[in-house]
Design a protein around this motif. Structure first.
Motif, PDB file in Angstrom:
ATOM      1  N   TYR A 105      -8.104   2.386  -3.764  1.00 17.31           N
ATOM      2  CA  TYR A 105      -7.888   0.996  -3.341  1.00 17.31           C
ATOM      3  C   TYR A 105      -6.879   0.915  -2.200  1.00 17.31           C
ATOM      4  O   TYR A 105      -7.104   0.215  -1.203  1.00 17.31           O
ATOM      5  CB  TYR A 105      -7.394   0.146  -4.509  1.00 17.31           C
ATOM      6  CG  TYR A 105      -6.986  -1.242  -4.070  1.00 17.31           C
ATOM      7  CD1 TYR A 105      -7.941  -2.220  -3.829  1.00 17.31           C
ATOM      8  CD2 TYR A 105      -5.642  -1.563  -3.862  1.00 17.31           C
ATOM      9  CE1 TYR A 105      -7.586  -3.486  -3.392  1.00 17.31           C
ATOM     10  CE2 TYR A 105      -5.271  -2.821  -3.425  1.00 17.31           C
ATOM     11  CZ  TYR A 105      -6.247  -3.771  -3.198  1.00 17.31           C
ATOM     12  OH  TYR A 105      -5.874  -5.019  -2.752  1.00 17.31           O
ATOM     13  N   THR A 106      -5.762   1.633  -2.317  1.00 17.17           N
ATOM     14  CA  THR A 106      -4.733   1.565  -1.273  1.00 17.17           C
ATOM     15  C   THR A 106      -5.238   2.188   0.035  1.00 17.17           C
ATOM     16  O   THR A 106      -4.936   1.685   1.116  1.00 17.17           O
ATOM     17  CB  THR A 106      -3.437   2.269  -1.715  1.00 17.17           C
ATOM     18  OG1 THR A 106      -3.726   3.623  -2.101  1.00 17.17           O
ATOM     19  CG2 THR A 106      -2.796   1.558  -2.893  1.00 17.17           C
ATOM     20  N   ILE A 156      -8.181   5.248  -9.033  1.00 20.88           N
ATOM     21  CA  ILE A 156      -8.565   3.880  -8.665  1.00 20.88           C
ATOM     22  C   ILE A 156      -7.538   3.268  -7.712  1.00 20.88           C
ATOM     23  O   ILE A 156      -7.896   2.677  -6.686  1.00 20.88           O
ATOM     24  CB  ILE A 156      -8.720   3.010  -9.922  1.00 20.88           C
ATOM     25  CG1 ILE A 156      -9.937   3.485 -10.734  1.00 20.88           C
ATOM     26  CG2 ILE A 156      -8.876   1.531  -9.542  1.00 20.88           C
ATOM     27  CD1 ILE A 156     -10.064   2.824 -12.078  1.00 20.88           C
ATOM     28  N   ILE A 157      -6.260   3.404  -8.052  1.00 20.33           N
ATOM     29  CA  ILE A 157      -5.207   2.845  -7.207  1.00 20.33           C
ATOM     30  C   ILE A 157      -5.161   3.568  -5.859  1.00 20.33           C
ATOM     31  O   ILE A 157      -4.982   2.944  -4.809  1.00 20.33           O
ATOM     32  CB  ILE A 157      -3.840   2.927  -7.916  1.00 20.33           C
ATOM     33  CG1 ILE A 157      -3.827   1.954  -9.113  1.00 20.33           C
ATOM     34  CG2 ILE A 157      -2.698   2.605  -6.958  1.00 20.33           C
ATOM     35  CD1 ILE A 157      -2.560   1.969  -9.910  1.00 20.33           C
ATOM     36  N   TYR A 202      -8.387   2.257   1.042  1.00 21.71           N
ATOM     37  CA  TYR A 202      -9.351   1.313   1.615  1.00 21.71           C
ATOM     38  C   TYR A 202      -8.642   0.112   2.223  1.00 21.71           C
ATOM     39  O   TYR A 202      -8.965  -0.320   3.343  1.00 21.71           O
ATOM     40  CB  TYR A 202     -10.321   0.847   0.534  1.00 21.71           C
ATOM     41  CG  TYR A 202     -11.372  -0.118   1.036  1.00 21.71           C
ATOM     42  CD1 TYR A 202     -12.396   0.322   1.873  1.00 21.71           C
ATOM     43  CD2 TYR A 202     -11.341  -1.460   0.681  1.00 21.71           C
ATOM     44  CE1 TYR A 202     -13.364  -0.555   2.346  1.00 21.71           C
ATOM     45  CE2 TYR A 202     -12.296  -2.347   1.149  1.00 21.71           C
ATOM     46  CZ  TYR A 202     -13.310  -1.888   1.973  1.00 21.71           C
ATOM     47  OH  TYR A 202     -14.265  -2.761   2.441  1.00 21.71           O
ATOM     48  N   SER A 203      -7.654  -0.406   1.511  1.00 26.08           N
ATOM     49  CA  SER A 203      -6.896  -1.560   2.006  1.00 26.08           C
ATOM     50  C   SER A 203      -6.146  -1.210   3.291  1.00 26.08           C
ATOM     51  O   SER A 203      -6.121  -2.002   4.251  1.00 26.08           O
ATOM     52  CB  SER A 203      -5.900  -2.024   0.934  1.00 26.08           C
ATOM     53  OG  SER A 203      -5.131  -3.104   1.382  1.00 26.08           O
ATOM     54  N   ASN A 240       0.829  -1.202   0.000  1.00 30.17           N
ATOM     55  CA  ASN A 240       0.000   0.000   0.000  1.00 30.17           C
ATOM     56  C   ASN A 240       0.865   1.254   0.000  1.00 30.17           C
ATOM     57  O   ASN A 240       0.640   2.187  -0.775  1.00 30.17           O
ATOM     58  CB  ASN A 240      -0.912   0.017   1.240  1.00 30.17           C
ATOM     59  CG  ASN A 240      -2.045  -0.976   1.159  1.00 30.17           C
ATOM     60  OD1 ASN A 240      -2.407  -1.434   0.075  1.00 30.17           O
ATOM     61  ND2 ASN A 240      -2.601  -1.320   2.298  1.00 30.17           N
TER      62      ASN A 240
END
Length: 209
Positions: free
Chosen positions: A177-178, A173-174, A180-181, A58
């Protein structure tokens, strides 16, 4: 009067210069802040996790794209022709969209800085294996369990609108995503080190807003 459909050249060029200055400011702010805080606290502030673990990826992905975004924005000032390689989305290239992007980008970053400064010496990036000692539930954290991540996401969305393109969409998007992760990983850590306190807090405050 400015057209809200077809962006004037002045707005496009202003945004080009503004983004280069904006991301240079972001890079300078966090570099100086981290150096000063390390000297003041005499301890590590960045916790990426073990090499190749989920949180490490991440951090690496977020850093890589942050540097990439900064460099692209700088190159666009001196080489405007680079825009033809970004995969611009013509239907979104309107004054309203670009202006909205600049505003969201700015508001998101200003809010992030305010939260950062409010945290003071308790600020950390990543999961500190020796902390935290308690849950922060005041200020912005009364309304969101992850206000800083939320503001970063808003700023990232603003960047996409400021330069609506495939490149900025991939960055968005990336980035989401990072964030959220990383959120899930931090929630897991808090549930382990402060099980009762975090359970009570999470039952009262939403993850985002």
């Amino acid at each position: 009067m400015m057209s809200l459909v077809n962006p004037p050249l002045e707005l496009v060029e202003f945004t080009r210069m503004y983004l280069a200055a904006f991301y240079s400011l972001v890079a300078a702010f966090y570099t100086v802040q981290i150096i000063l805080m390390k000297r003041s606290n005499s301890r590590e502030l960045i916790f990426s996790g073990e090499r190749f673990c989920g949180t490490w990826w991440n951090h690496m992905a977020f850093r890589l794209f942050r540097v990439g975004i900064w460099l692209i924005c700088l190159f666009r000032v001196f080489q405007p022709s680079i825009d033809s390689y970004l995969g611009l989305i013509p239907m979104l290239e309107t004054s309203l969209v670009i202006l909205s992007g600049n505003i969201l980008l700015t508001l998101g970053f200003i809010s992030t800085i305010i939260i950062h400064l409010k945290l003071g010496k308790t600020w950390r990036s990543g999961i500190d294996p020796n902390g935290p000692k308690s849950i922060i539930s005041k200020g912005f954290y009364k309304y969101s369990r992850n206000p800083m991540f939320l503001c970063v996401a808003i700023s990232q969305f603003g960047f996409f609108l400021a330069i609506p393109s495939l490149f900025t969409l991939i960055c968005l998007i990336i980035g989401i995503y990072t964030l959220y992760s990383q959120t899930l990983a931090e929630e897991k850590h808090l549930s382990r080190v402060l099980p009762l306190e975090y359970k009570n807090y999470s039952s009262q405050v939403r993850r985002w807003i």
